[in-house]
Design a protein around this motif. Structure first.
Motif, PDB file in Angstrom:
ATOM      1  N   THR A 109       1.029  -1.224   0.758  1.00  0.00           N
ATOM      2  CA  THR A 109      -0.112  -0.036   0.138  1.00  0.00           C
ATOM      3  C   THR A 109       1.066   1.303   0.316  1.00  0.00           C
ATOM      4  O   THR A 109       2.208   1.170   0.515  1.00  0.00           O
ATOM      5  CB  THR A 109      -1.168   0.040   1.720  1.00  0.00           C
ATOM      6  N   GLN A 156       0.612   5.403   0.938  1.00  0.00           N
ATOM      7  CA  GLN A 156       1.041   6.350   1.495  1.00  0.00           C
ATOM      8  C   GLN A 156      -0.004   7.299   0.647  1.00  0.00           C
ATOM      9  O   GLN A 156       0.946   7.619  -0.601  1.00  0.00           O
ATOM     10  CB  GLN A 156       1.862   7.083   2.696  1.00  0.00           C
ATOM     11  N   GLY A 157      -1.146   7.992   1.240  1.00  0.00           N
ATOM     12  CA  GLY A 157      -1.724   9.333   0.566  1.00  0.00           C
ATOM     13  C   GLY A 157      -3.068   8.985  -0.651  1.00  0.00           C
ATOM     14  O   GLY A 157      -4.109   9.263  -1.415  1.00  0.00           O
ATOM     15  N   GLU A 158      -2.506   7.349  -1.040  1.00  0.00           N
ATOM     16  CA  GLU A 158      -3.453   7.044  -1.717  1.00  0.00           C
ATOM     17  C   GLU A 158      -4.609   6.263  -1.250  1.00  0.00           C
ATOM     18  O   GLU A 158      -4.613   5.904  -0.309  1.00  0.00           O
ATOM     19  CB  GLU A 158      -2.208   5.378  -2.955  1.00  0.00           C
ATOM     20  N   SER A 159      -5.988   5.903  -2.470  1.00  0.00           N
ATOM     21  CA  SER A 159      -7.002   5.031  -1.489  1.00  0.00           C
ATOM     22  C   SER A 159      -6.712   3.940  -1.590  1.00  0.00           C
ATOM     23  O   SER A 159      -5.565   3.326  -2.394  1.00  0.00           O
ATOM     24  CB  SER A 159      -8.005   5.841  -2.885  1.00  0.00           C
ATOM     25  N   ALA A 186      -8.869   2.131   6.128  1.00  0.00           N
ATOM     26  CA  ALA A 186      -9.337   2.214   5.046  1.00  0.00           C
ATOM     27  C   ALA A 186     -10.956   1.604   5.469  1.00  0.00           C
ATOM     28  O   ALA A 186     -12.168   2.036   4.794  1.00  0.00           O
ATOM     29  CB  ALA A 186      -9.110   1.396   4.029  1.00  0.00           C
ATOM     30  N   GLY A 194     -10.743   6.295   4.209  1.00  0.00           N
ATOM     31  CA  GLY A 194      -9.725   7.289   4.020  1.00  0.00           C
ATOM     32  C   GLY A 194      -8.250   6.719   3.332  1.00  0.00           C
ATOM     33  O   GLY A 194      -8.325   6.130   3.437  1.00  0.00           O
ATOM     34  N   PRO A 195      -7.778   8.032   2.841  1.00  0.00           N
ATOM     35  CA  PRO A 195      -6.302   7.909   2.186  1.00  0.00           C
ATOM     36  C   PRO A 195      -5.236   6.836   3.023  1.00  0.00           C
ATOM     37  O   PRO A 195      -5.453   6.825   4.412  1.00  0.00           O
ATOM     38  CB  PRO A 195      -5.915   8.437   1.628  1.00  0.00           C
ATOM     39  N   ARG A 196      -4.047   6.000   2.372  1.00  0.00           N
ATOM     40  CA  ARG A 196      -4.076   5.559   2.954  1.00  0.00           C
ATOM     41  C   ARG A 196      -3.048   6.473   3.746  1.00  0.00           C
ATOM     42  O   ARG A 196      -2.682   6.596   3.680  1.00  0.00           O
ATOM     43  CB  ARG A 196      -2.451   4.519   2.532  1.00  0.00           C
ATOM     44  N   SER A 197      -2.902   5.972   5.162  1.00  0.00           N
ATOM     45  CA  SER A 197      -2.072   6.699   6.300  1.00  0.00           C
ATOM     46  C   SER A 197      -0.551   6.232   6.193  1.00  0.00           C
ATOM     47  O   SER A 197       0.571   6.928   6.965  1.00  0.00           O
ATOM     48  CB  SER A 197      -2.681   6.754   7.290  1.00  0.00           C
TER      49      SER A 197
END
Lengths: 69, 229
Positions: B121, B123-126, B167, B172-175
Protein backbone atom coordinates in the motif's frame (compact mmCIF):
# COMPACT_ATOMS: atom_id res chain seq x y z
CA UNK A 1 -7.91 -23.18 21.16
CA UNK A 2 -4.29 -22.71 22.25
CA UNK A 3 -3.23 -19.32 23.56
CA UNK A 4 -1.90 -16.75 21.13
CA UNK A 5 0.60 -14.15 22.32
CA UNK A 6 0.49 -10.83 20.55
CA UNK A 7 3.82 -9.24 21.38
CA UNK A 8 5.01 -5.67 21.01
CA UNK A 9 8.81 -5.76 20.70
CA UNK A 10 10.61 -2.49 21.31
CA UNK A 11 14.32 -1.62 21.11
CA UNK A 12 14.81 1.49 23.26
CA UNK A 13 17.57 3.96 22.47
CA UNK A 14 17.89 2.79 18.88
CA UNK A 15 16.47 3.74 15.54
CA UNK A 16 14.98 0.26 15.20
CA UNK A 17 11.18 0.56 14.98
CA UNK A 18 10.44 -2.68 16.79
CA UNK A 19 7.84 -5.17 15.72
CA UNK A 20 4.41 -6.58 16.52
CA UNK A 21 3.72 -10.24 15.89
CA UNK A 22 1.73 -13.21 17.10
CA UNK A 23 3.44 -16.19 18.65
CA UNK A 24 2.32 -19.53 20.02
CA UNK A 25 4.63 -19.15 23.03
CA UNK A 26 5.35 -16.10 25.16
CA UNK A 27 8.82 -14.52 25.11
CA UNK A 28 10.91 -14.85 28.27
CA UNK A 29 13.70 -12.78 29.73
CA UNK A 30 17.00 -13.99 28.23
CA UNK A 31 15.45 -15.26 24.96
CA UNK A 32 17.26 -14.24 21.79
CA UNK A 33 15.04 -13.28 18.85
CA UNK A 34 15.79 -12.23 15.29
CA UNK A 35 14.19 -9.18 13.74
CA UNK A 36 15.32 -8.60 10.19
CA UNK A 37 19.10 -8.65 10.03
CA UNK A 38 19.75 -8.36 13.76
CA UNK A 39 19.54 -10.52 16.88
CA UNK A 40 18.13 -9.12 20.10
CA UNK A 41 17.95 -10.31 23.67
CA UNK A 42 14.71 -10.01 25.62
CA UNK A 43 15.43 -8.11 28.85
CA UNK A 44 11.88 -7.43 30.06
CA UNK A 45 8.39 -8.89 29.46
CA UNK A 46 5.08 -7.72 30.89
CA UNK A 47 1.35 -7.75 30.12
CA UNK A 48 0.50 -4.70 28.05
CA UNK A 49 -3.26 -5.12 28.57
CA UNK A 50 -5.30 -7.92 30.16
CA UNK A 51 -5.86 -11.07 28.06
CA UNK A 52 -9.07 -11.37 26.05
CA UNK A 53 -10.34 -14.72 24.78
CA UNK A 54 -7.36 -16.77 23.68
CA UNK A 55 -5.19 -13.70 23.16
CA UNK A 56 -2.51 -12.44 25.53
CA UNK A 57 -1.07 -8.99 24.96
CA UNK A 58 2.59 -8.64 25.91
CA UNK A 59 5.30 -6.06 25.73
CA UNK A 60 8.94 -7.11 25.42
CA UNK A 61 11.95 -4.82 25.70
CA UNK A 62 14.98 -5.82 23.63
CA UNK A 63 18.67 -5.05 23.42
CA UNK A 64 20.73 -5.72 20.31
CA UNK A 65 23.17 -8.60 20.63
CA UNK A 66 24.52 -8.95 17.11
CA UNK A 67 24.19 -7.89 13.51
CA UNK A 68 23.75 -10.70 11.03
CA UNK A 69 26.28 -10.78 8.19
CA UNK B 1 -59.49 -63.40 13.91
CA UNK B 2 -57.06 -65.04 16.21
CA UNK B 3 -54.58 -65.14 13.44
CA UNK B 4 -55.33 -61.59 12.71
CA UNK B 5 -55.10 -60.68 16.39
CA UNK B 6 -51.96 -62.69 16.73
CA UNK B 7 -50.61 -61.16 13.63
CA UNK B 8 -51.76 -57.84 14.91
CA UNK B 9 -50.24 -58.59 18.28
CA UNK B 10 -47.07 -59.68 16.61
CA UNK B 11 -47.21 -56.59 14.50
CA UNK B 12 -47.73 -54.49 17.60
CA UNK B 13 -44.95 -56.37 19.38
CA UNK B 14 -42.81 -55.97 16.33
CA UNK B 15 -43.69 -52.28 16.17
CA UNK B 16 -42.92 -51.95 19.84
CA UNK B 17 -39.66 -53.73 19.30
CA UNK B 18 -38.95 -51.51 16.34
CA UNK B 19 -39.83 -48.39 18.31
CA UNK B 20 -37.83 -49.60 21.28
CA UNK B 21 -34.95 -50.45 18.99
CA UNK B 22 -35.18 -47.13 17.24
CA UNK B 23 -35.35 -45.35 20.57
CA UNK B 24 -32.26 -47.23 21.69
CA UNK B 25 -30.43 -46.38 18.47
CA UNK B 26 -31.47 -42.73 18.64
CA UNK B 27 -30.65 -42.59 22.32
CA UNK B 28 -27.25 -44.11 21.69
CA UNK B 29 -26.71 -41.75 18.79
CA UNK B 30 -27.70 -38.77 20.89
CA UNK B 31 -25.18 -39.81 23.51
CA UNK B 32 -22.37 -40.86 21.21
CA UNK B 33 -22.87 -38.68 18.13
CA UNK B 34 -21.50 -35.47 19.56
CA UNK B 35 -18.42 -37.33 20.72
CA UNK B 36 -18.22 -39.14 17.39
CA UNK B 37 -18.68 -35.90 15.50
CA UNK B 38 -16.00 -34.25 17.58
CA UNK B 39 -13.73 -37.17 16.79
CA UNK B 40 -14.51 -36.85 13.08
CA UNK B 41 -13.96 -33.11 13.22
CA UNK B 42 -10.75 -33.65 15.14
CA UNK B 43 -9.51 -36.25 12.66
CA UNK B 44 -10.35 -34.02 9.70
CA UNK B 45 -8.90 -31.04 11.48
CA UNK B 46 -5.73 -32.85 12.46
CA UNK B 47 -5.23 -34.09 8.94
CA UNK B 48 -5.34 -30.53 7.72
CA UNK B 49 -3.68 -29.03 10.76
CA UNK B 50 -6.72 -27.17 12.05
CA UNK B 51 -6.29 -27.67 15.74
CA UNK B 52 -7.13 -24.07 16.51
CA UNK B 53 -10.48 -24.38 14.76
CA UNK B 54 -11.26 -27.53 16.72
CA UNK B 55 -10.44 -25.60 19.86
CA UNK B 56 -13.17 -23.13 18.99
CA UNK B 57 -15.56 -26.03 18.41
CA UNK B 58 -14.94 -27.66 21.76
CA UNK B 59 -15.07 -24.37 23.61
CA UNK B 60 -18.46 -23.38 22.31
CA UNK B 61 -20.30 -26.56 23.40
CA UNK B 62 -22.55 -26.82 20.38
CA UNK B 63 -25.82 -28.66 20.52
CA UNK B 64 -26.38 -31.60 18.21
CA UNK B 65 -28.10 -29.62 15.47
CA UNK B 66 -25.38 -27.01 15.42
CA UNK B 67 -22.71 -29.69 15.31
CA UNK B 68 -24.47 -31.31 12.34
CA UNK B 69 -24.49 -27.96 10.52
CA UNK B 70 -20.82 -27.49 11.21
CA UNK B 71 -20.07 -30.98 9.90
CA UNK B 72 -21.96 -30.11 6.71
CA UNK B 73 -19.87 -26.97 6.45
CA UNK B 74 -16.70 -29.01 6.73
CA UNK B 75 -17.88 -31.37 4.02
CA UNK B 76 -18.81 -28.54 1.71
CA UNK B 77 -15.68 -26.49 2.19
CA UNK B 78 -12.79 -26.52 -0.23
CA UNK B 79 -9.28 -27.12 1.01
CA UNK B 80 -8.25 -23.58 0.14
CA UNK B 81 -10.99 -22.18 2.32
CA UNK B 82 -10.07 -24.56 5.14
CA UNK B 83 -6.52 -23.21 5.02
CA UNK B 84 -7.89 -19.73 5.39
CA UNK B 85 -10.25 -20.78 8.19
CA UNK B 86 -7.30 -22.13 10.16
CA UNK B 87 -5.36 -18.92 9.71
CA UNK B 88 -8.31 -16.64 10.32
CA UNK B 89 -9.06 -18.53 13.54
CA UNK B 90 -5.78 -17.25 14.96
CA UNK B 91 -6.20 -13.64 13.84
CA UNK B 92 -7.14 -11.18 16.57
CA UNK B 93 -9.37 -9.24 14.17
CA UNK B 94 -11.77 -12.18 14.20
CA UNK B 95 -11.43 -13.21 17.84
CA UNK B 96 -14.89 -13.92 19.25
CA UNK B 97 -16.76 -14.76 16.06
CA UNK B 98 -18.47 -18.11 15.52
CA UNK B 99 -17.08 -20.85 13.23
CA UNK B 100 -19.91 -20.19 10.77
CA UNK B 101 -18.98 -16.48 10.69
CA UNK B 102 -15.33 -17.45 10.30
CA UNK B 103 -16.22 -19.48 7.26
CA UNK B 104 -18.20 -16.57 5.79
CA UNK B 105 -15.13 -14.38 6.09
CA UNK B 106 -12.88 -17.08 4.62
CA UNK B 107 -14.99 -17.02 1.46
CA UNK B 108 -14.19 -13.34 0.78
CA UNK B 109 -10.41 -13.67 1.34
CA UNK B 110 -7.76 -14.09 -1.27
CA UNK B 111 -4.10 -14.91 -0.71
CA UNK B 112 -1.33 -12.85 -2.34
CA UNK B 113 2.42 -13.40 -2.18
CA UNK B 114 4.93 -10.51 -2.41
CA UNK B 115 8.69 -10.36 -2.81
CA UNK B 116 10.93 -8.51 -0.38
CA UNK B 117 10.66 -4.77 -1.08
CA UNK B 118 7.35 -4.90 -2.99
CA UNK B 119 5.05 -2.02 -2.07
CA UNK B 120 1.67 -3.30 -0.89
CA UNK B 121 0.00 0.00 0.00
CA UNK B 122 1.22 3.54 -0.72
CA UNK B 123 0.76 6.42 1.72
CA UNK B 124 -1.75 8.99 0.44
CA UNK B 125 -3.34 6.72 -2.12
CA UNK B 126 -6.88 5.49 -1.78
CA UNK B 127 -7.24 1.92 -0.68
CA UNK B 128 -10.14 -0.43 -0.30
CA UNK B 129 -8.49 -3.55 1.02
CA UNK B 130 -7.71 -4.90 4.46
CA UNK B 131 -4.64 -7.12 4.83
CA UNK B 132 -3.68 -9.90 7.22
CA UNK B 133 -0.05 -11.05 7.39
CA UNK B 134 0.08 -14.81 6.85
CA UNK B 135 3.80 -15.35 6.59
CA UNK B 136 6.86 -13.14 6.87
CA UNK B 137 7.02 -9.47 7.79
CA UNK B 138 5.85 -6.17 6.38
CA UNK B 139 7.48 -2.82 7.04
CA UNK B 140 5.24 0.17 7.79
CA UNK B 141 6.76 3.47 6.64
CA UNK B 142 5.51 6.98 7.20
CA UNK B 143 6.59 10.11 5.36
CA UNK B 144 6.48 13.49 7.09
CA UNK B 145 4.90 16.55 5.53
CA UNK B 146 8.25 18.04 4.39
CA UNK B 147 8.99 16.86 0.83
CA UNK B 148 12.70 16.35 1.55
CA UNK B 149 11.98 14.14 4.54
CA UNK B 150 12.62 10.49 3.76
CA UNK B 151 10.10 7.88 4.90
CA UNK B 152 10.68 6.51 8.39
CA UNK B 153 9.96 2.93 9.39
CA UNK B 154 7.36 2.95 12.16
CA UNK B 155 7.01 -0.75 12.87
CA UNK B 156 7.41 -4.23 11.44
CA UNK B 157 4.29 -6.37 11.46
CA UNK B 158 4.52 -10.15 11.56
CA UNK B 159 2.21 -13.12 11.38
CA UNK B 160 -1.42 -12.51 12.34
CA UNK B 161 -1.19 -8.72 12.22
CA UNK B 162 -3.55 -6.58 10.18
CA UNK B 163 -2.92 -3.42 8.19
CA UNK B 164 -5.08 -1.26 5.96
CA UNK B 165 -7.81 -1.46 8.57
CA UNK B 166 -8.25 2.33 8.65
CA UNK B 167 -9.74 2.13 5.16
CA UNK B 168 -12.44 -0.09 6.61
CA UNK B 169 -13.15 2.44 9.36
CA UNK B 170 -12.94 5.83 7.63
CA UNK B 171 -12.48 5.19 3.87
CA UNK B 172 -9.65 7.76 3.95
CA UNK B 173 -6.33 7.64 2.06
CA UNK B 174 -3.62 5.24 3.20
CA UNK B 175 -1.93 6.63 6.30
CA UNK B 176 1.35 4.81 5.63
CA UNK B 177 3.27 2.92 3.01
CA UNK B 178 3.53 -0.79 3.65
CA UNK B 179 6.06 -2.95 1.88
CA UNK B 180 7.08 -6.58 2.07
CA UNK B 181 10.12 -7.10 4.31
CA UNK B 182 10.71 -10.80 3.74
CA UNK B 183 10.91 -13.18 0.82
CA UNK B 184 8.18 -14.22 0.33
CA UNK B 185 5.65 -12.22 2.30
CA UNK B 186 2.19 -13.75 2.19
CA UNK B 187 -0.94 -11.81 3.01
CA UNK B 188 -4.67 -12.40 2.99
CA UNK B 189 -6.61 -9.59 1.33
CA UNK B 190 -10.21 -8.73 2.08
CA UNK B 191 -12.00 -6.09 0.05
CA UNK B 192 -13.61 -3.57 2.42
CA UNK B 193 -16.94 -3.55 0.53
CA UNK B 194 -17.24 -7.34 0.90
CA UNK B 195 -16.31 -7.10 4.58
CA UNK B 196 -18.77 -4.28 5.23
CA UNK B 197 -21.51 -6.19 3.46
CA UNK B 198 -21.01 -9.17 5.76
CA UNK B 199 -20.91 -6.89 8.81
CA UNK B 200 -24.15 -5.21 7.73
CA UNK B 201 -25.85 -8.58 7.22
CA UNK B 202 -24.65 -9.89 10.58
CA UNK B 203 -24.41 -7.27 13.31
CA UNK B 204 -22.73 -9.65 15.77
CA UNK B 205 -19.92 -10.11 13.26
CA UNK B 206 -19.84 -6.35 12.65
CA UNK B 207 -19.65 -5.55 16.36
CA UNK B 208 -16.89 -8.08 17.06
CA UNK B 209 -14.78 -6.97 14.08
CA UNK B 210 -15.10 -3.27 14.89
CA UNK B 211 -14.28 -3.93 18.58
CA UNK B 212 -11.21 -5.91 17.54
CA UNK B 213 -10.09 -3.20 15.11
CA UNK B 214 -10.35 -0.67 17.95
CA UNK B 215 -8.34 -3.01 20.21
CA UNK B 216 -5.70 -3.45 17.49
CA UNK B 217 -5.37 0.30 16.93
CA UNK B 218 -5.07 0.74 20.69
CA UNK B 219 -2.32 -1.91 20.83
CA UNK B 220 -0.42 -0.18 18.02
CA UNK B 221 -0.67 3.15 19.87
CA UNK B 222 0.66 1.53 23.06
CA UNK B 223 3.51 0.02 21.05
CA UNK B 224 4.36 3.47 19.66
CA UNK B 225 4.24 4.92 23.15
CA UNK B 226 6.94 2.47 24.31
CA UNK B 227 8.93 2.75 21.08
CA UNK B 228 9.09 6.56 21.41
CA UNK B 229 10.30 6.56 25.03
Amino acid sequence: MPSIYKVSYVVPGEDHPGAILNSGTPPHKGDVISLGSSDFEVIEVFDLVPPRGDFHYLHATLVRTSEKP
Amino acid sequence: MNHSTTAGHHQITHDNATVTGLRWIIGTLLITLPAFQKAVIKTKARSAGFISWVGIQSNLKYNLRKTKIDLLHIGATSEGTMDHIEILGSVELLEGITPAELQTISLICKEISYNNGDVITQQGESGEDLYIVLDGFVEVLHSGTAPEQSPRTIVHLGKGQIFGEMALVDHGPRSATVRAASDPTKVLVIHCDDFEQECEKNHHLGYVVMRNIAADLSFKLRHRHFADR
